[in-house]
Design an enzyme around this catalytic site. Structure first.
Site, short mmCIF file in Angstrom:
data_model
loop_
_atom_site.label_atom_id
_atom_site.label_comp_id
_atom_site.label_asym_id
_atom_site.label_seq_id
_atom_site.Cartn_x
_atom_site.Cartn_y
_atom_site.Cartn_z
CB CYS A 59 -0.82 0.02 1.28
SG CYS A 59 -1.71 1.63 1.60
CB CYS A 62 0.56 1.19 4.92
SG CYS A 62 -0.90 0.33 4.96
CB SER A 202 -6.29 6.01 -6.94
OG SER A 202 -6.01 6.63 -5.87
CG HIS A 207 -7.21 8.14 0.93
ND1 HIS A 207 -7.37 7.05 0.55
CD2 HIS A 207 -7.18 9.00 0.01
CE1 HIS A 207 -7.31 6.92 -0.69
NE2 HIS A 207 -7.42 8.12 -1.16
CD GLN A 209 -8.36 13.17 -3.05
OE1 GLN A 209 -7.58 13.97 -3.85
NE2 GLN A 209 -9.07 12.13 -3.60
#
Length: 328
Positions: A59, A62, A202, A207, A209
């Site tokens: 990832c 991570c 993606s 997460h 933004q």
């Protein structure tokens, strides 16, 4: 056609008005009764996150891993923020960089005409307003909610969620201060999350933004205009002479309808669409399916105290939380 039939919100096609965008939405409730042979989702798909490991060495988000840009993430233990490596907009581009001459890159056939001095002058050939563009600048950041690869925000505790909200507020204050100090060209800040591959996410590591843009996008621009017009036409119900807020008024109307909706469910009337559209609510927020919803699972989250921006969550919601704790 029998025109004497009583109109039914649950059976008859009709339009609903969206006061935020000042536009109409077509509703065809009778189509919900048609046989469904379209796509369905496997219930096991909703458990995908439960099958993930706490850490994924492949990832890009991570802790300690290398991102696609070549940069390495720190061994972060809480919320982690960094500039988007593949930002939709950036600061290094000059504003208003696009000129009529640069548009010739996408439109090479340009008609010419004779100007008043006898020379050749450029003419748009009737294409003015069809081919147009302008520069867009700004900043984009990524917010990793936690080091855990397997936990979405819904799976985090209140302390972790509160840290994420405080991060939102800090970023909003920082970016707003840039514009106020004249050190930026920012007109709009949006904090959001594209959740799931279907929505274009993606990376599966939970997460969100932040996009800070040099312009106000069309949808929020329409809503800001509509809110201002409503406020100019109406005064608050509190009798204090203040201007009214469209969203505050709408939120309270939906909550009142929610309280009365039990009468509808116990004594339903054909065609009555007085059913509650409230998903959940408390003293601070209400989540509601808008009366003018376009999508099948569309919801709107509205703050019940009158909050103009996310920075006001500190004072407004802190007070409500303390009051609720005292009541408990």
């Amino acid at each position: 056609m029998n025109t004497s039939t009583r109109f039914s919100f649950t059976d008859h096609p009709h339009r609903r008005y969206n006061p935020l965008t000042k536009s109409w939405v077509l509703c065809s409730p009778h189509r919900a009764k048609r046989p469904w042979l379209g796509q369905t989702e496997d219930a096991s798909d909703s458990k995908n996150n439960q099958n993930k490991n706490h850490y994924d060495p492949a990832c890009h988000l991570c802790p300690g891993n290398r991102r696609a840009s070549g940069k390495t993430n720190p061994e972060y233990k809480a919320t982690f923020v960094f500039p988007n490596d593949f930002a939709a907009v950036n600061q290094n581009q000059q504003p208003n960089q696009i000129t009529p001459q640069s548009l010739s890159q996408i439109l090479r056939c340009q008609a010419k005409q004779i100007d008043s001095s006898g020379g050749e002058a450029e003419e748009d050939g009737g294409l003015k307003g069809i081919f147009d563009a302008e520069s867009a600048t700004g900043e984009c950041r990524v917010i990793c909610y936690s080091p855990r690869h397997d936990l979405t925000m819904a799976g985090l505790g209140q302390t972790e969620i509160r840290a994420i909200i405080q991060t939102w507020i800090s970023i909003y204050k920082e970016l707003s201060a840039k514009e106020e100090d004249g050190n930026g060209n920012l007109k709009y800040i949006q904090i959001f999350e594209n959740k799931g591959a279907m929505m274009g996410c993606s990376n599966p590591h939970p997460h969100g933004q932040v996009w800070a843009l040099s312009y106000v996008p069309e949808e929020p621009a329409k809503e800001i205009e509509a809110l201002a017009e409503y406020s100019a036409r109406n005064t608050s119900d509190n009798g204090d002479g203040r201007k009214a807020c469209l969203l505050c008024k709408y939120a309270e109307a939906e909550i009142n309808n929610h309280h009365l909706s039990s009468d509808v469910s116990q004594n339903p009337q054909k065609g009555d669409d007085g059913r509650s559209r409230v998903v959940c609510w408390n003293d601070t927020f209400v989540a509601v399916v808008p009366f003018w919803a376009v999508w099948p699972f569309e919801t709107m989250v509205i703050a019940r105290p009158h909050i103009s921006n996310i920075c006001q969550l500190d004072s407004q919601c802190e007070g409500n939380q303390q009051q609720q704790q005292q009541q408990q």
